[in-house]
Write a protein that holds these residues in place. Structure first.
Motif, PDB file in Angstrom:
ATOM      1  N   ILE A  63       0.832  -1.466   0.097  1.00 43.87           N
ATOM      2  CA  ILE A  63      -0.086   0.043  -0.063  1.00 43.87           C
ATOM      3  C   ILE A  63       0.940   1.281   0.080  1.00 43.87           C
ATOM      4  O   ILE A  63       1.870   1.512   0.580  1.00 43.87           O
ATOM      5  N   HIS A  64       0.478   2.170  -0.575  1.00 44.27           N
ATOM      6  CA  HIS A  64       1.285   3.748  -0.887  1.00 44.27           C
ATOM      7  C   HIS A  64       1.349   4.215   0.583  1.00 44.27           C
ATOM      8  O   HIS A  64       0.134   4.455   1.215  1.00 44.27           O
ATOM      9  N   GLY A  65       2.392   4.578   0.797  1.00 47.90           N
ATOM     10  CA  GLY A  65       2.603   5.579   2.134  1.00 47.90           C
ATOM     11  C   GLY A  65       1.514   6.647   2.181  1.00 47.90           C
ATOM     12  O   GLY A  65       0.917   6.801   3.343  1.00 47.90           O
ATOM     13  N   GLY A  66       1.277   7.187   1.102  1.00 50.32           N
ATOM     14  CA  GLY A  66       0.420   8.283   1.112  1.00 50.32           C
ATOM     15  C   GLY A  66      -1.063   7.744   1.714  1.00 50.32           C
ATOM     16  O   GLY A  66      -1.913   8.934   2.106  1.00 50.32           O
ATOM     17  N   VAL A  67      -1.495   6.619   1.461  1.00 48.20           N
ATOM     18  CA  VAL A  67      -2.783   6.235   1.940  1.00 48.20           C
ATOM     19  C   VAL A  67      -2.753   6.154   3.560  1.00 48.20           C
ATOM     20  O   VAL A  67      -3.707   6.659   3.863  1.00 48.20           O
ATOM     21  N   VAL A  68      -1.602   5.716   3.930  1.00 45.79           N
ATOM     22  CA  VAL A  68      -1.586   5.839   5.505  1.00 45.79           C
ATOM     23  C   VAL A  68      -1.581   7.187   6.038  1.00 45.79           C
ATOM     24  O   VAL A  68      -2.305   7.377   6.976  1.00 45.79           O
ATOM     25  N   THR A  69      -0.743   8.061   5.272  1.00 47.52           N
ATOM     26  CA  THR A  69      -0.866   9.413   5.753  1.00 47.52           C
ATOM     27  C   THR A  69      -2.031   9.941   5.941  1.00 47.52           C
ATOM     28  O   THR A  69      -2.524  10.686   6.681  1.00 47.52           O
ATOM     29  N   ALA A  70      -2.642   9.740   4.666  1.00 47.75           N
ATOM     30  CA  ALA A  70      -4.229  10.373   4.649  1.00 47.75           C
ATOM     31  C   ALA A  70      -5.220  10.032   5.757  1.00 47.75           C
ATOM     32  O   ALA A  70      -5.969  10.623   6.416  1.00 47.75           O
ATOM     33  N   LEU A  95       2.110  17.492  10.744  1.00 51.00           N
ATOM     34  CA  LEU A  95       1.746  15.992  10.981  1.00 51.00           C
ATOM     35  C   LEU A  95       3.102  15.203  10.814  1.00 51.00           C
ATOM     36  O   LEU A  95       3.778  15.443   9.667  1.00 51.00           O
ATOM     37  N   ARG A  96       3.427  14.513  11.705  1.00 45.15           N
ATOM     38  CA  ARG A  96       4.762  13.600  11.772  1.00 45.15           C
ATOM     39  C   ARG A  96       4.284  12.087  11.479  1.00 45.15           C
ATOM     40  O   ARG A  96       3.340  11.662  12.534  1.00 45.15           O
ATOM     41  N   ILE A  97       4.706  11.408  10.427  1.00 43.88           N
ATOM     42  CA  ILE A  97       4.437  10.056  10.314  1.00 43.88           C
ATOM     43  C   ILE A  97       5.960   9.132  10.392  1.00 43.88           C
ATOM     44  O   ILE A  97       6.946   9.504   9.731  1.00 43.88           O
ATOM     45  N   ASP A  98       5.892   8.392  11.027  1.00 39.91           N
ATOM     46  CA  ASP A  98       6.856   7.332  11.290  1.00 39.91           C
ATOM     47  C   ASP A  98       6.510   6.007  10.964  1.00 39.91           C
ATOM     48  O   ASP A  98       5.606   5.399  11.402  1.00 39.91           O
ATOM     49  N   TYR A  99       7.294   5.522   9.912  1.00 38.37           N
ATOM     50  CA  TYR A  99       6.803   4.170   9.204  1.00 38.37           C
ATOM     51  C   TYR A  99       7.563   3.108   9.853  1.00 38.37           C
ATOM     52  O   TYR A  99       8.831   3.127   9.864  1.00 38.37           O
ATOM     53  N   GLN A 100       6.897   2.074  10.352  1.00 32.65           N
ATOM     54  CA  GLN A 100       7.508   0.885  11.102  1.00 32.65           C
ATOM     55  C   GLN A 100       7.666  -0.440  10.127  1.00 32.65           C
ATOM     56  O   GLN A 100       8.683  -1.131  10.100  1.00 32.65           O
ATOM     57  N   LYS A 101       6.708  -0.516   9.039  1.00 32.72           N
ATOM     58  CA  LYS A 101       6.593  -1.537   8.189  1.00 32.72           C
ATOM     59  C   LYS A 101       5.681  -1.262   7.325  1.00 32.72           C
ATOM     60  O   LYS A 101       4.733  -0.515   7.304  1.00 32.72           O
ATOM     61  N   PRO A 137       2.585  -2.016  15.032  1.00 32.15           N
ATOM     62  CA  PRO A 137       2.151  -0.979  14.178  1.00 32.15           C
ATOM     63  C   PRO A 137       2.664  -1.023  12.776  1.00 32.15           C
ATOM     64  O   PRO A 137       3.925  -1.160  12.322  1.00 32.15           O
ATOM     65  N   VAL A 138       2.028  -0.306  11.656  1.00 35.14           N
ATOM     66  CA  VAL A 138       2.429  -0.172  10.575  1.00 35.14           C
ATOM     67  C   VAL A 138       3.180   1.252  10.344  1.00 35.14           C
ATOM     68  O   VAL A 138       4.098   1.554   9.800  1.00 35.14           O
ATOM     69  N   ALA A 139       2.681   2.350  11.187  1.00 36.49           N
ATOM     70  CA  ALA A 139       2.908   3.563  11.400  1.00 36.49           C
ATOM     71  C   ALA A 139       2.522   4.185  12.703  1.00 36.49           C
ATOM     72  O   ALA A 139       1.288   3.897  13.039  1.00 36.49           O
ATOM     73  N   THR A 140       3.205   5.257  13.051  1.00 42.80           N
ATOM     74  CA  THR A 140       2.746   5.787  14.166  1.00 42.80           C
ATOM     75  C   THR A 140       2.662   7.480  13.791  1.00 42.80           C
ATOM     76  O   THR A 140       3.552   8.003  12.785  1.00 42.80           O
ATOM     77  N   ALA A 141       1.917   8.362  14.212  1.00 39.81           N
ATOM     78  CA  ALA A 141       1.708   9.910  13.938  1.00 39.81           C
ATOM     79  C   ALA A 141       1.513  10.781  14.931  1.00 39.81           C
ATOM     80  O   ALA A 141       1.084  10.166  16.346  1.00 39.81           O
ATOM     81  N   ALA A 142       2.065  12.040  14.951  1.00 42.75           N
ATOM     82  CA  ALA A 142       1.896  12.746  15.997  1.00 42.75           C
ATOM     83  C   ALA A 142       1.448  14.185  15.306  1.00 42.75           C
ATOM     84  O   ALA A 142       2.040  14.456  14.424  1.00 42.75           O
ATOM     85  N   ALA A 143       0.568  14.669  15.771  1.00 39.02           N
ATOM     86  CA  ALA A 143      -0.132  15.940  14.965  1.00 39.02           C
ATOM     87  C   ALA A 143      -0.680  17.027  15.894  1.00 39.02           C
ATOM     88  O   ALA A 143      -0.889  16.968  16.991  1.00 39.02           O
ATOM     89  N   CYS A 144      -0.763  18.341  15.270  1.00 34.50           N
ATOM     90  CA  CYS A 144      -1.318  19.431  15.906  1.00 34.50           C
ATOM     91  C   CYS A 144      -2.226  20.075  15.064  1.00 34.50           C
ATOM     92  O   CYS A 144      -2.170  19.916  13.783  1.00 34.50           O
TER      93      CYS A 144
END
Length: 302
Positions: A63-70, A95-101, A137-144
């Motif tokens: 899956i495209h990383g942008g799908v996870v980001t959105a 928005l910060r995205i960290d990709y784990q796998k 996790p696939v990814a983690t995020a932190a946002a304001c």
């Protein structure tokens, strides 16, 4: 649950608020099939059913990383609205995205988002995207998020609209022949290596303004970085995203968007990059991104 004022000063019980928020997602969110599975005050559990159009590489099906980001951007927004009264317009500040796998093809993606602190004007959120368990996790995020980003009432100022279909037009010879999601967004390479994303109803976030979905802007910047870094380094295999921080500077209006990327630092295995997206004026970006890629090595090579 306590009651919150949303409609003309009248209290709205939390379960009704959660139902209203679930029904009033972004245009892209509805088109993608994203849904709220469970809601608590300031917390949202959501899921995104798999679609073949989400693939970033048809060969691997990943899956495209942008799908996870959105998805993470919208899921974080849901948590913020559930911490508030649901009516005030919000906008992603960063928005910060960290990709784990990589996300596995064929499986739904789930997210658990928590709005853990709210001030008068800013909400802070963290989120985890996963497929099987939240502990993997696939990814983690932190946002304001900015609260009261505009004067629209997100629970009232809406009219019925047709939900667009996410499709990926065929392009067997173009640079995104193997990336259905990039083709879905209509991304193409313009002059001087600048990437171009035409405006379309499927990428709308706030349908009242309308404004481009913040997560889609992030997906556009990530795609630009992948393509630009691979071209600049002359590598055949696209680099693997490690982490991406997106700063939103102004609303993406109902206009075409453009983006480019520059390499900040290059090592043997890691590349740091900076990208920016704009619309009418390149000196007035709507968003910037900074992140790191891991370079992939072809089989049999050091």
């Amino acid at each position: 649950m306590s009651e919150i004022s949303t409609y003309d000063g009248q209290p709205l019980p939390f379960d009704q608020l959660a139902k209203a928020i679930a029904e009033r997602r972004s245009t892209y969110g509805r088109a993608s099939g994203l849904r709220i599975d469970r809601a608590e005050r300031g917390e949202a559990w959501s899921s995104l059913p798999y679609q073949s159009v989400f693939a970033g590489d048809t060969e691997s099906g990943v899956i495209h990383g942008g799908v996870v980001t959105a998805m993470l951007d919208e899921s974080c927004g849901m948590a913020v609205q559930l911490a508030l009264d649901g009516s005030r317009a919000i906008a992603t500040l960063d928005l910060r995205i960290d990709y784990q796998k990589p996300a596995k093809p064929g499986l739904d993606i789930k997210a658990h988002s928590i709005c853990y602190h709210v001030t008068r004007s800013i909400a802070f959120v963290r989120s985890t995207a996963y497929q099987e368990t939240e502990q993997d996790p696939v990814a983690t995020a932190a946002a304001c998020f900015m609260i009261g980003a505009n004067r629209t009432n997100m629970l009232q100022d809406r009219e019925a609209y047709e939900v667009p279909i996410l499709d990926a037009p065929e392009d067997v010879s173009g640079p995104f022949a193997q990336s259905p999601f990039a083709r879905c967004l209509g991304i193409r390479v313009a002059e001087d290596g600048v990437l171009h994303m035409p405006f379309s109803p499927k990428i709308i976030g706030n349908p009242v303004l309308p404004a481009i979905h913040g997560g889609i802007t992030g997906a556009f910047l990530e795609t630009t970085a992948v393509v630009g870094v691979a071209r600049e380094l002359g590598i055949a295999l696209p680099p693997k995203p490690i982490g991406l921080t997106i700063n939103y500077l102004r609303s993406g209006r109902a206009l075409d968007s453009f983006a480019n990327v520059s390499i900040v630092r290059q090592g043997q295995r890691i590349v740091a990059f900076q990208a920016q997206a704009w619309q009418e004026d390149a000196s007035k970006p709507i968003a910037t991104a900074f992140g790191h890629f891991k370079l992939r090595r072809a089989a049999g090579k050091d």
